[in-house]
Design an enzyme around this catalytic site. Sequence first.
Site, PDB file in Angstrom:
ATOM      1  N   GLY A  74       0.584   0.577   5.812  1.00 57.52           N
ATOM      2  CA  GLY A  74      -0.085   1.771   5.720  1.00 57.52           C
ATOM      3  C   GLY A  74      -0.284   2.521   6.799  1.00 57.52           C
ATOM      4  N   GLU A 141       6.467  -8.697  10.091  1.00 53.47           N
ATOM      5  CA  GLU A 141       7.051  -9.668   9.172  1.00 53.47           C
ATOM      6  C   GLU A 141       6.157  -9.149   7.955  1.00 53.47           C
ATOM      7  OE1 GLU A 141       5.750 -13.421  10.314  1.00 53.47           O
ATOM      8  OE2 GLU A 141       5.633 -14.313   8.523  1.00 53.47           O
TER       9      GLU A 141
END
Length: 173
Positions: A74, A141
């Site tokens: 986000g 990641e």
Amino acid sequence: MTADQHLINNYHFCPQCKTALVKDSSCLFCPNCHLKIYHNPALAVAVIAFNQQGEVLLNKRKISPHRDYWDTVGGFVNVGETVEQAVEREFLEETQAHCKIVRYWGSAPDVYGPEQSATINLFFEVKITSGQLQASDDAAELAFFSLDRLPKKIAFANTKVFLNLLKNEKGKK
Ligand SMILES: [Zn+2]
């Protein structure tokens, strides 16, 4: 210190005309050029997806603040963009996958960065529609976690609120 106090304590002069700012009930106000600086939070989206095992997708942050902490995908909504567009854009930027919104979960106020700037974070669940997940942009990641075994290092207070919402609802089933 709350974000509002930070603004009031640290903004002393009008950025347009350098006159001393006056504190109003809802804003800082310039008595010379009438500029108003409001205490509105910045709008951000937090986006999760579940895999078939019911595990939740999180990303490890590549950048400060909270570098190497786990976070939801986000970011901030851009000027001129809809919230829906921000969800799809941020998801594509950080995972290289396309998505569509399946549920709005709620929201939580938070603060961001060393300035403790006020944010309001809207929580969305999405379904991945195409593409292979690959961490990019601000994400170092990507990984799926069981809601019972979430990582210890969670980036933001609002991320914890969202994960608790998910846990509580999944726990009911
Ligand atoms: Zn001014």
